[in-house]
Design a protein around this motif. Structure first.
Motif, PDB file in Angstrom:
ATOM      1  N   ASP A 318       0.857  -1.181   0.000  1.00 35.02           N
ATOM      2  CA  ASP A 318       0.000   0.000   0.000  1.00 35.02           C
ATOM      3  C   ASP A 318       0.896   1.235   0.000  1.00 35.02           C
ATOM      4  O   ASP A 318       1.635   1.465   0.968  1.00 35.02           O
ATOM      5  CB  ASP A 318      -0.894  -0.009   1.242  1.00 35.02           C
ATOM      6  CG  ASP A 318      -1.840   1.185   1.301  1.00 35.02           C
ATOM      7  OD1 ASP A 318      -1.739   2.079   0.435  1.00 35.02           O
ATOM      8  OD2 ASP A 318      -2.682   1.228   2.227  1.00 35.02           O
ATOM      9  N   PRO A 319       0.864   2.057  -1.051  1.00 37.93           N
ATOM     10  CA  PRO A 319       1.749   3.231  -1.089  1.00 37.93           C
ATOM     11  C   PRO A 319       1.450   4.268  -0.020  1.00 37.93           C
ATOM     12  O   PRO A 319       2.274   5.151   0.229  1.00 37.93           O
ATOM     13  CB  PRO A 319       1.507   3.800  -2.498  1.00 37.93           C
ATOM     14  CG  PRO A 319       0.167   3.283  -2.897  1.00 37.93           C
ATOM     15  CD  PRO A 319       0.052   1.928  -2.262  1.00 37.93           C
ATOM     16  N   ALA A 320       0.286   4.166   0.621  1.00 37.55           N
ATOM     17  CA  ALA A 320      -0.046   5.099   1.693  1.00 37.55           C
ATOM     18  C   ALA A 320       0.664   4.750   2.997  1.00 37.55           C
ATOM     19  O   ALA A 320       0.660   5.548   3.940  1.00 37.55           O
ATOM     20  CB  ALA A 320      -1.559   5.134   1.918  1.00 37.55           C
ATOM     21  N   GLU A 321       1.269   3.562   3.063  1.00 39.66           N
ATOM     22  CA  GLU A 321       1.963   3.116   4.260  1.00 39.66           C
ATOM     23  C   GLU A 321       3.473   3.133   4.039  1.00 39.66           C
ATOM     24  O   GLU A 321       3.945   2.886   2.925  1.00 39.66           O
ATOM     25  CB  GLU A 321       1.522   1.699   4.635  1.00 39.66           C
ATOM     26  CG  GLU A 321       0.041   1.568   4.956  1.00 39.66           C
ATOM     27  CD  GLU A 321      -0.351   2.354   6.193  1.00 39.66           C
ATOM     28  OE1 GLU A 321       0.490   2.465   7.114  1.00 39.66           O
ATOM     29  OE2 GLU A 321      -1.489   2.862   6.227  1.00 39.66           O
ATOM     30  N   PRO A 322       4.257   3.406   5.088  1.00 41.25           N
ATOM     31  CA  PRO A 322       5.722   3.384   4.924  1.00 41.25           C
ATOM     32  C   PRO A 322       6.208   1.977   4.621  1.00 41.25           C
ATOM     33  O   PRO A 322       5.670   0.992   5.125  1.00 41.25           O
ATOM     34  CB  PRO A 322       6.239   3.881   6.279  1.00 41.25           C
ATOM     35  CG  PRO A 322       5.127   3.635   7.241  1.00 41.25           C
ATOM     36  CD  PRO A 322       3.858   3.784   6.465  1.00 41.25           C
ATOM     37  N   SER A 323       7.223   1.885   3.784  1.00 41.79           N
ATOM     38  CA  SER A 323       7.766   0.598   3.372  1.00 41.79           C
ATOM     39  C   SER A 323       9.056   0.332   4.137  1.00 41.79           C
ATOM     40  O   SER A 323      10.008   1.113   4.061  1.00 41.79           O
ATOM     41  CB  SER A 323       8.040   0.608   1.863  1.00 41.79           C
ATOM     42  OG  SER A 323       8.508  -0.651   1.429  1.00 41.79           O
ATOM     43  N   VAL A 324       9.090  -0.775   4.877  1.00 42.32           N
ATOM     44  CA  VAL A 324      10.275  -1.123   5.664  1.00 42.32           C
ATOM     45  C   VAL A 324      10.614  -2.595   5.448  1.00 42.32           C
ATOM     46  O   VAL A 324       9.754  -3.414   5.117  1.00 42.32           O
ATOM     47  CB  VAL A 324      10.062  -0.855   7.173  1.00 42.32           C
ATOM     48  CG1 VAL A 324       9.855   0.626   7.433  1.00 42.32           C
ATOM     49  CG2 VAL A 324       8.889  -1.669   7.716  1.00 42.32           C
ATOM     50  N   THR A 325      11.869  -2.909   5.657  1.00 44.94           N
ATOM     51  CA  THR A 325      12.334  -4.288   5.567  1.00 44.94           C
ATOM     52  C   THR A 325      11.982  -5.022   6.855  1.00 44.94           C
ATOM     53  O   THR A 325      12.361  -4.599   7.945  1.00 44.94           O
ATOM     54  CB  THR A 325      13.857  -4.330   5.360  1.00 44.94           C
ATOM     55  OG1 THR A 325      14.192  -3.525   4.232  1.00 44.94           O
ATOM     56  CG2 THR A 325      14.328  -5.753   5.129  1.00 44.94           C
TER      57      THR A 325
END
Length: 585
Positions: A318-325
């Protein structure tokens, strides 16, 4: 982040003082920046705004690859593969300071596997139960891949070798390897700096090209786009004949802010880790190891900037949420290393950096993530219902094809403006690639010509770091250091001798850096290679504060923001509070 400075930045002031342009580009990733450069070269009055730092979104989360995409052949994306291979060869010529050839080896553990399932995958684009690709299928794919390289490129054709020679070259490979296939692609060692070179190229064309980072599009007001300076919180309006939305995975969200409902995007998440593991570094023998995992995902392991990069995942996001490993992804990566290098130990203590991002892919319904098109398209429409303002929305795009994509998007924009192209970017060198020495003799001549003040050894380091843009760095250092003696005193950092105080000041004052995070994450690879320990962080923040004129309150905010950013997104834990005198200059 709160701010204690109310002054308008010069970049923002230049836009506010003349808020009318022919083109407004929203989104300063690699494709928006490339289009900005292309239009500026045509003499178009163009403004680029980016809500964060340049190349800080999806463009900062790539695999650092400039590649043709051999696997895209299985998706039937022949146009994209042809363009990608041609652009790979072109970037090796146009940006040789950052784009380098990379031998890529595929380990193969069977001969005929996948022959029956491949046509079904090609026709349906459904993942199904993964089938390992055997030597015959990979050979056919690489023959097709080579056929797209016949444009005068210097990249060698692929080579196949058997079990014995495979283990001679890569002795740490799984002992049951039957063959290896090696072909050439390319790696971009410092993609964020390459993007910055493009920004500088555009600005060098004249005052008709204006840009500001940390400025976001928040709405529409009639025919105008409402912008907000993230640093000061002040809003203002800009009007343009054409609005180009190049905000990547956030294209639909940007359109929503502008009052339009679109459902163009459907990106997937990709994560990577960077390892400090000498055994693994040596095991790659200077090249990439590239293979398909048992779950059908493509995997890469390769040496980069003295470390080993391992990636990547391909998950719905979801691009509205931050992306983390995530921890699960890290476990997955460790399993991948064991899959091809079973005797090499990897653990979390060896991770010096991690990062994750969302690919700007089109919506794809039930198509498996690995089969979602990596090609791009340009959607035409009107801006916010305007009768006169046209809007273009970019869907998709890759680092490899940014120049060709920017050319296409610029051509569409020029057509809307009723203008013709006057400058081609096909053979136009980029930034520090202009005049970059291509032979040892040419490098020696460049170093000798520019090493009079700082010494040839230092000039060579700066050439490797900035390409021929190093000449401007050297001039800045000479102008801002002690010249009372016979030679310039280019004081090295106490904690990081490979950099100097004046060099860091240059990065902060001459390259659009706004935050401390910009310095450590995108103006340099200090964080990427694991060199950002507490002492380095303290010293850098002090130098940055002095160069940028930050108040003590602003410095405290910058340290806190950078520490949280580094912890949350990259797994680097630092104390935000001042811990040394160097941090409170």
């Amino acid at each position: 982040m709160s701010t204690h400075e109310s002054d308008i930045r010069p970049e923002v002031a230049a836009i506010r003082s003349n808020p009318k342009a022919q083109v407004l580009i929203i989104g300063g990733g690699i494709n928006g920046i490339g289009t900005f450069r292309d239009l500026a070269l045509q003499g178009v009055d163009v403004i680029l705004v980016e809500r964060g730092d340049y190349a800080s979104g999806a463009s900062s989360a790539s695999s650092h690859m400039i590649h043709g995409g051999v696997r895209y052949l299985e998706n039937g994306e022949f146009r994209l593969v042809r363009e990608s291979v041609q652009e790979r060869n072109r970037l090796l010529r146009l940006a040789p300071h950052y784009v380098k050839p990379l031998p890529t080896t595929i380990p193969i553990f069977s001969t005929f596997s996948g022959i029956l399932s491949a046509p079904l995958r090609f026709l349906t684009h459904k993942q199904g139960k993964p089938k390992e690709r055997g030597a015959l299928l990979i050979k056919l794919g690489l023959l097709g891949y080579d056929s797209f390289s016949r444009d005068g490129g210097s990249v060698p054709r692929h080579k196949f070798v058997g079990h014995k020679k495979s283990l001679q070259k890569l002795p740490k490979l799984r002992p049951d390897v039957k063959y290896t296939a090696t072909y050439y692609d390319a790696a971009v060692e410092n993609p964020e700096r390459l993007a910055l070179d493009l920004v500088q190229d555009a600005l060098a064309t004249g005052p008709q090209a204006r840009t500001a980072n940390y400025v976001e599009a928040i709405g529409a007001n009639g025919d105008a786009v409402v912008l907000r300076d993230v640093l000061s919180g002040q809003t203002f309006k800009v009007t343009a004949d054409v609005v180009a939305n190049t905000s990547g995975p956030w294209t639909d969200l940007t359109n929503a802010a502008l009052g339009q409902v679109t459902k163009f995007m459907g990106g997937t998440k990709g994560s990577h880790i960077v390892l400090d593991n000498q055994e693994l570094f040596d095991a790659t023998a200077g090249g990439e190891v590239f293979f398909e995992n048992d779950d059908g995902r493509i995997v890469l392991i390769y040496p980069l900037n003295g470390r080993v990069l391992v990636g990547t995942t391909d998950l719905e996001a979801d691009p509205a949420e931050p992306s983390v490993t995530t921890d699960e992804e890290i476990d997955y990566f460790f399993g991948l290393v064991k899959h091809v290098f079973p005797t090499i130990h990897v653990d979390r203590d060896q991770i010096v950096y991690r990062y994750s991002g969302i690919r700007p892919l089109p919506g794809h319904g039930d198509t498996a993530p690995g089969f979602v098109s990596r090609d791009y398209r340009i959607e035409h429409g009107s801006f916010a219902g305007s009768a006169t303002v046209k809007q273009l929305s970019l869907v998709g795009g890759k680092w490899t094809t940014f120049r060709a994509l920017s050319e296409h998007l610029a051509n569409d924009t020029l057509a809307l403006l009723g203008r013709q192209r006057t400058v081609s970017t096909t053979d136009l060198a980029i930034g520090g690639g202009v005049g970059f020495p291509q032979t040892p003799a040419a490098e020696a001549n460049w170093v000798k010509a520019h090493g009079a003040d700082l010494g040839e050894a230092r000039a060579r380091i700066l050439l490797g770091r900035y390409g021929t843009k190093a000449a401007a760095v050297i001039d800045f250092i000479v102008a801002h250091t002690d010249t009372s003696g016979d030679t310039v005193t280019d004081a090295p950092l106490a904690t990081l001798p490979g950099y100097s105080v004046a060099e860091i000041a240059y990065l902060m004052t001459e390259e659009h850096a706004v935050h401390l995070s910009d310095l450590v994450l995108r103006r340099s690879i200090i964080a990427f290679v694991g060199a950002l320990d507490q002492g380095v962080f303290d010293e850098l923040s002090g130098i940055a504060a002095e160069a940028a004129g930050w108040s003590p309150e602003r410095l405290a905010d910058e340290r806190a923001q950078a520490a949280e950013n580094l912890r949350f997104f990259h797994g680097i834990v630092l104390e935000a509070a001042n811990t040394t005198a160097a941090a409170v200059n």
